[in-house]
Design an enzyme around this catalytic site. Structure first.
Site, PDB file in Angstrom:
ATOM      1  N   GLU A 108       7.761 -20.928 -15.784  1.00 39.18           N
ATOM      2  CA  GLU A 108       6.019 -20.884 -15.306  1.00 39.18           C
ATOM      3  C   GLU A 108       6.320 -20.942 -13.594  1.00 39.18           C
ATOM      4  O   GLU A 108       5.301 -20.922 -13.230  1.00 39.18           O
ATOM      5  CB  GLU A 108       5.126 -21.704 -15.834  1.00 39.18           C
ATOM      6  CG  GLU A 108       5.715 -21.261 -17.499  1.00 39.18           C
ATOM      7  CD  GLU A 108       3.917 -21.140 -18.101  1.00 39.18           C
ATOM      8  OE1 GLU A 108       3.093 -22.363 -17.311  1.00 39.18           O
ATOM      9  OE2 GLU A 108       3.254 -21.141 -19.039  1.00 39.18           O
TER      10      GLU A 108
ATOM     11  N   GLU B 239       6.443 -19.230 -25.006  1.00 39.39           N
ATOM     12  CA  GLU B 239       4.712 -20.286 -25.359  1.00 39.39           C
ATOM     13  C   GLU B 239       3.726 -18.762 -25.990  1.00 39.39           C
ATOM     14  O   GLU B 239       3.507 -18.342 -25.367  1.00 39.39           O
ATOM     15  CB  GLU B 239       4.445 -20.973 -24.542  1.00 39.39           C
ATOM     16  CG  GLU B 239       5.905 -21.863 -23.280  1.00 39.39           C
ATOM     17  CD  GLU B 239       5.513 -22.660 -22.876  1.00 39.39           C
ATOM     18  OE1 GLU B 239       4.078 -22.733 -22.388  1.00 39.39           O
ATOM     19  OE2 GLU B 239       6.803 -23.431 -21.822  1.00 39.39           O
TER      20      GLU B 239
HETATM   21  C1  GAL Z   1       2.683 -23.911 -21.180  1.00 36.14           C
HETATM   22  C2  GAL Z   1       3.766 -24.616 -20.481  1.00 36.14           C
HETATM   23  C3  GAL Z   1       3.915 -25.804 -20.935  1.00 36.14           C
HETATM   24  C4  GAL Z   1       2.663 -26.558 -21.458  1.00 36.14           C
HETATM   25  C5  GAL Z   1       1.152 -25.198 -22.306  1.00 36.14           C
HETATM   26  C6  GAL Z   1       0.532 -26.155 -22.606  1.00 36.14           C
HETATM   27  O1  GAL Z   1       1.909 -22.730 -19.077  1.00 36.14           O
HETATM   28  O2  GAL Z   1       4.777 -24.104 -19.844  1.00 36.14           O
HETATM   29  O3  GAL Z   1       4.367 -26.404 -20.476  1.00 36.14           O
HETATM   30  O4  GAL Z   1       2.361 -26.493 -20.650  1.00 36.14           O
HETATM   31  O5  GAL Z   1       1.835 -24.623 -21.487  1.00 36.14           O
HETATM   32  O6  GAL Z   1      -0.029 -24.603 -23.659  1.00 36.14           O
END
Ligand code: GAL
Length: 809
Positions: free
Chosen positions: A390, A461
């Site tokens: 990110e 994610e």
């Molecule tokens: C994302 C991040 C993860 C975690 C997640 C929570 O932005 O890459 O490590 O923090 O959010 O939903």
């Protein structure tokens, strides 16, 4: 020669030191005895200050001179020390390392003292040094300190095999071309003629190909030998049959020098615009992100716990891939992924922040190299993540990481996980964290919207912080978390644009104050920190066909729902149909909800009729009126008390009037057949069918009983190169084996002398359950774990401990 001495037992340890005192530490009076994997400080489950483990500590171990006697080089290998360390050998600083997730080796031989014990001291710095990735800004996870992965001493000759990369590719005749790049270490700069005998074998040692390769060594520290050959009739590494092979390399001069074995598999991976292909076959990647942390001991868990996480994902959740967010995982985890057929997205350490310091960026480059050199032969690894998770675009850095990754491993694609759309694509795959689903909107953005083009596209994610859900949250919330995962998966399965989707996250995890629920936990997992499932876990589990799954997402107890109306019951299942029986009377058959989830292999089933033909049979209504009442009651169940529109209310009123019944009679009818308010006899049986066979059955009766179930994941432990562990789960269940979600009873844990409890011995059940791990202590025999509770008495689990012969200093 090659001899491995495992150095995991009996280190001396002093926490919280001043490193300038390193040579005057009072080891004898201040040190405790610890084994590796070791966490620098055992932590509470939650509500602690993350600075609690961010200190410097010292480890010491003496090694008898005899261990070094015949070796020309003695490589001290650390698999992982968090987050950086300095290594002293006989009081000389012999090396340092600045990445907590990758191994390093130091040759001790030049400093060995003959005829006496030799001393290793490791100073471990667990602080968040801004010059070491992932640090420099806040990070949403904890990086627990300590020598948390194994240590060994590798004794080798003056020339030895350092590494080998095995690259395979099918040719047009369905043979496999094998390309070897074998690195020979020649630290003493010999120039000589050597023989390299290579043998490719299956895991039963059946030789498939064998040949000698002549090597002319020139005066280089490392010399790469490239060699090709072709083999036929090998089995491919497939998800359901992950065939593995090994390459055995014998190096000799006038005398044998070294023998090493490298395990690998034959398989191809390819990302195309219309999906991901394993061995030429399309595979929709469905998985979860895994942090490698555990309650109390942080990162410090040995082989069996690492392997079990992989097994859990593959066999219990039915995932086909995992992202090792946000760093390279333990080799034990990867080895198990190879063995069971679980694909791994492996990535360099980092979280949103790019250090502008040249040293920070050089370390990121070193991490790309370290990750690929360590993991290149794992068939499970299908992509290298070569961006800081990110982070924003950074042309120079990411051009360099991609060039390096492709040079070290031309066979695998690169990805770089981002949360920004339309960013500069230097990788082979646009890998994107899509948190756009907020519950009521369309899940997932389109590829074109995010990537701006038709490029290979993977969602890395989703869900996560958009809907944190605690295991002890209300069932409505647990259900909504599950439905969000289901909606994203449905969208993923329905569009070839998505190579797959990897959800956030596998487990809940401890984190910094800036994130999480104020108690230092991000409740983002489909499993809790103890690896116990929430409803969302069943969304994943129910997409596979290996075993029947039928998870009822609701406890069907009136008082848990507004106005006592349970409404529809969602069932996450891979059954073709579900039959509901109320008080042993057949009510209705329900089918997967293909309208709402047309693309899921196994959509959930919605049970929204608990009445069936009961009104028609028991009450004085005509069949048509009884059916209308049933339908109207079902609407109220799904939508609540005010769920009927004006027309439907009028219908109800008219039917009651026609049958000379009052509105109160109608309410009583509802309470009798739907509300079951105060109904002493409502019990349910739910049967799941596949191909007309009942494959799974669950009952929900009166919940009269409460008892503890105490189970060990494995009852046979092996104390070998280091200690072994097993998880013990404790659940308070009713007579239907349903976890009683409001049981918060305290329990006390006692273990017999050959075991050690990891974490506190007084625990509370949370949402009706908890778990803990016990470890071996080096005693062989039958051991017991006792769980005591004032209410439930004493439960005893027997464990068998094997003390394998091991070589240890
Ligand atoms: C994302 C991040 C993860 C975690 C997640 C929570 O932005 O890459 O490590 O923090 O959010 O939903």
């Amino acid at each position: 020669m090659r001899k491995r001495v495992h150095l995991n037992f009996d280190w001396q340890y002093i926490a919280d030191i001043d490193p300038s005192d390193i040579h005057s530490l009072a080891w004898e009076s201040h040190a405790s005895k610890v084994d590796i994997p070791h966490t620098n400080r055992e932590l509470p489950y939650n509500n602690f200050d993350e600075r609690a483990y961010q200190f410097q500590s010292a480890y010491r171990k003496q090694i008898a001179f005899e261990h070094f006697a015949d070796a020309s080089h003695a490589l001290l290998r650390f698999e992982g020390v968090m987050s950086s360390c300095q290594v002293f050998f006989n009081r000389v600083l012999v090396g340092e390392h600045h990445c907590g997730y990758l191994p390093f080796e130091i040759d001790l031989l030049p400093y060995v003292k003959k005829g006496q014990d030799n001393e290793i001291i490791v100073v471990v710095d667990a602080s968040e040094d801004p010059l070491i990735p992932p640090f420099g800004h806040v990070v949403d996870y904890l990086t627990y300190g300590g020598i948390y992965r194994e240590v060994e001493l590798i004794l080798v000759s003056d020339i030895y095999v350092k590494n080998a990369r095995i690259h395979t590719a099918p040719d047009n005749d369905n043979n496999q071309k094998v390309h070897l790049a074998i690195d020979i270490a020649n630290p003493d700069l010999h120039d000589s003629e050597l023989n390299l005998e290579i043998a490719l074998c299956d895991l039963n040692d059946q030789v498939i190909h064998q040949e000698p390769v002549a090597v002319t060594l020139s005066k280089h520290h490392t010399q790469r030998i490239e060699h090709h050959f072709t083999v036929s009739d090998v089995k491919l590494w497939e998800l359901d049959n992950p065939a593995l092979y090994k390459l055995v390399v014998h190096l000799s001069g006038d005398t044998p020098l070294d023998t090493r074995t490298f395990r690998f598999g034959f398989r191809t991976v390819a990302f195309k615009n219309d999906g991901f292909y394993l061995n030429g076959k399309a595979v929709k990647l469905i998985g979860l992100n895994r942090h490698q942390s555990y309650p109390y001991v942080g990162y410090a868990m040995p082989q069996s716990a690492q392997a079990r996480d992989a097994e859990l994902m593959k066999f219990e959740l039915g995932c086909n891939c995992v992202r090792s967010s946000h760093y390279p995982p333990s080799s034990h985890f990867l080895n198990r992924c190879d063995e069971i057929g679980l694909l791994v997205f492996n990535e360099i350490p980092g979280w949103q922040h790019i250090g502008e310091e040249p040293l920070w960026q050089q370390r990121t480059m070193d991490n790309v190299q370290g990750m690929i050199e360590r993991d290149v032969n794992h068939p499970s690894v299908f992509i290298w993540g070569v961006r800081i998770n990110e982070s924003p675009d950074h042309h120079d850095l990411y051009k360099a990481t991609n060039v390096l990754a492709r040079q070290l491993d031309p066979s695998r694609p690169t990805g770089g996980v981002r949360c920004i759309g339309n960013s500069e694509l230097l990788e082979d795959v646009y890998t994107y964290n899509d948190f756009s689903h907020t519950g009521n909107n369309e899940p997932l953005q389109s590829r074109r919207q995010v990537a701006g083009a038709d490029v290979p596209y993977l969602v890395t994610e989703h869900c996560g912080h958009m809907f944190p859900t605690k295991p002890f949250d209300s069932q409505d919330r647990l259900l909504e978390q599950a439905l969000r995962h289901a909606r994203v998966l449905n969208k993923t399965f329905g569009h070839a644009d998505y190579c797959g989707a990897i959800g956030w996250s596998l487990f809940d995890y401890n984190t910094h104050e800036d994130f999480g629920s104020g108690d230092r936990i991000c409740y983002h997992g489909v499993l809790d920190m103890f690896r116990e499932p929430k409803y969302a876990a069943a969304v994943y589990a129910s997409q596979q066909d290996e075993m029947p799954v039928m998870e009822l997402a609701g406890n069907m107890k009136n008082g848990d729902y507004a106005a006592g109306q349970a409404g529809a019951l969602w069932v996450f299942t891979n059954c073709d149909s579900i039959k509901l029986f109320k008080n042993d009377r057949y009510i209705q058959t329900f089918y997967p909800d293909k309208n709402s989830f047309p693309h899921l292999p196994h959509p959930p089933v919605v049970i929204d009729d608990f009445i069936g033909d009961q009104i028609a049979v028991n009450e004085p209504f005509s069949p048509d009126d009884a059916e209308t009442i049933r339908q109207l009651f079902s609407i109220i169940m799904r939508k609540g008390q005010d769920g009927l529109n004006l027309w439907q209310k009028a219908q109800m009123f008219w039917i009651l009037k026609k049958n000379r019944q009052s509105i109160q009679d109608g309410v009583n009818l509802f309470l009798k057949y739907v509300g079951n308010w105060g109904d002493a006899s409502a019990s349910y049986r739910i049967e799941g069918y596949k191909h007309d066979q009942c494959v799974i059955k669950k009952t929900r009766s009166k919940s009269r009983k409460a008892k503890l179930n105490v189970k060990a994941d494995q009852s046979r432990l092996q104390h070998r190169h280091t200690y072994d562990v097993t998880r013990i789960t404790v659940q308070c269940v009713d007579e239907d084996s349903v976890v009683r979600p409001y049981a918060n009873d305290p329990i006390q844990v006692e273990v017999s002398a050959g075991l050690e409890l990891m974490g506190p011995d007084f625990l509370s059940l949370t949402a009706g359950r908890t778990a803990f791990w016990v470890r071996t202590r080096g005693v062989t025999g039958h051991e017991q774990v006792r769980v005591k509770s004032s209410r439930f008495g004493q439960h005893c689990i027997e464990l068998n401990i094997e003390l394998d012969v091991h070589i240890s200093a």
